[in-house]
Design a protein around this motif. Structure first.
Motif, PDB file in Angstrom:
ATOM      1  N   TYR A  35      22.972 -65.251   0.053  1.00 49.11           N
ATOM      2  CA  TYR A  35      24.278 -64.632  -0.195  1.00 49.11           C
ATOM      3  C   TYR A  35      24.169 -63.104  -0.264  1.00 49.11           C
ATOM      4  O   TYR A  35      25.003 -62.387   0.274  1.00 49.11           O
ATOM      5  N   ILE A  36      23.151 -62.621  -0.949  1.00 45.87           N
ATOM      6  CA  ILE A  36      22.957 -61.175  -1.071  1.00 45.87           C
ATOM      7  C   ILE A  36      22.688 -60.559   0.295  1.00 45.87           C
ATOM      8  O   ILE A  36      23.290 -59.537   0.657  1.00 45.87           O
ATOM      9  N   LYS A  37      21.802 -61.178   1.056  1.00 45.47           N
ATOM     10  CA  LYS A  37      21.496 -60.652   2.392  1.00 45.47           C
ATOM     11  C   LYS A  37      22.723 -60.692   3.289  1.00 45.47           C
ATOM     12  O   LYS A  37      22.968 -59.753   4.054  1.00 45.47           O
ATOM     13  N   ALA A  38      23.499 -61.764   3.200  1.00 45.92           N
ATOM     14  CA  ALA A  38      24.697 -61.883   4.024  1.00 45.92           C
ATOM     15  C   ALA A  38      25.701 -60.792   3.667  1.00 45.92           C
ATOM     16  O   ALA A  38      26.369 -60.233   4.553  1.00 45.92           O
ATOM     17  N   ARG A  39      25.809 -60.479   2.401  1.00 44.22           N
ATOM     18  CA  ARG A  39      26.738 -59.444   1.953  1.00 44.22           C
ATOM     19  C   ARG A  39      26.349 -58.071   2.517  1.00 44.22           C
ATOM     20  O   ARG A  39      27.196 -57.289   2.918  1.00 44.22           O
ATOM     21  N   TYR A  40      25.047 -57.795   2.551  1.00 47.13           N
ATOM     22  CA  TYR A  40      24.588 -56.487   3.003  1.00 47.13           C
ATOM     23  C   TYR A  40      24.423 -56.382   4.514  1.00 47.13           C
ATOM     24  O   TYR A  40      24.681 -55.330   5.087  1.00 47.13           O
TER      25      TYR A  40
END
Length: 52
Positions: free
Chosen positions: A20-25
């Motif tokens: 989720y964090i990687k997808a957000r960034y």
């Protein structure tokens, strides 16, 4: 058996958060997100195999 399930569930939770964090960034189609998703799939498959 219970310990293995608990460890896998923890790994699954951490991998979801990472994805989720990687997808957000980086966006959903970034290779880092896709790789993370594939790793998550592998963890989920392993959990499902134990759970059945």
């Amino acid at each position: 058996m219970f310990c293995k399930k608990a460890i896998l569930l923890s790994a699954i939770t951490l991998k979801k958060r990472e994805m989720y964090i990687k997808a957000r960034y980086f966006g959903m189609t970034d290779s880092r997100v896709v790789s993370c998703s594939q790793q998550l799939d592998s963890l989920l498959n392993r959990y499902q195999a134990i759970h059945d």
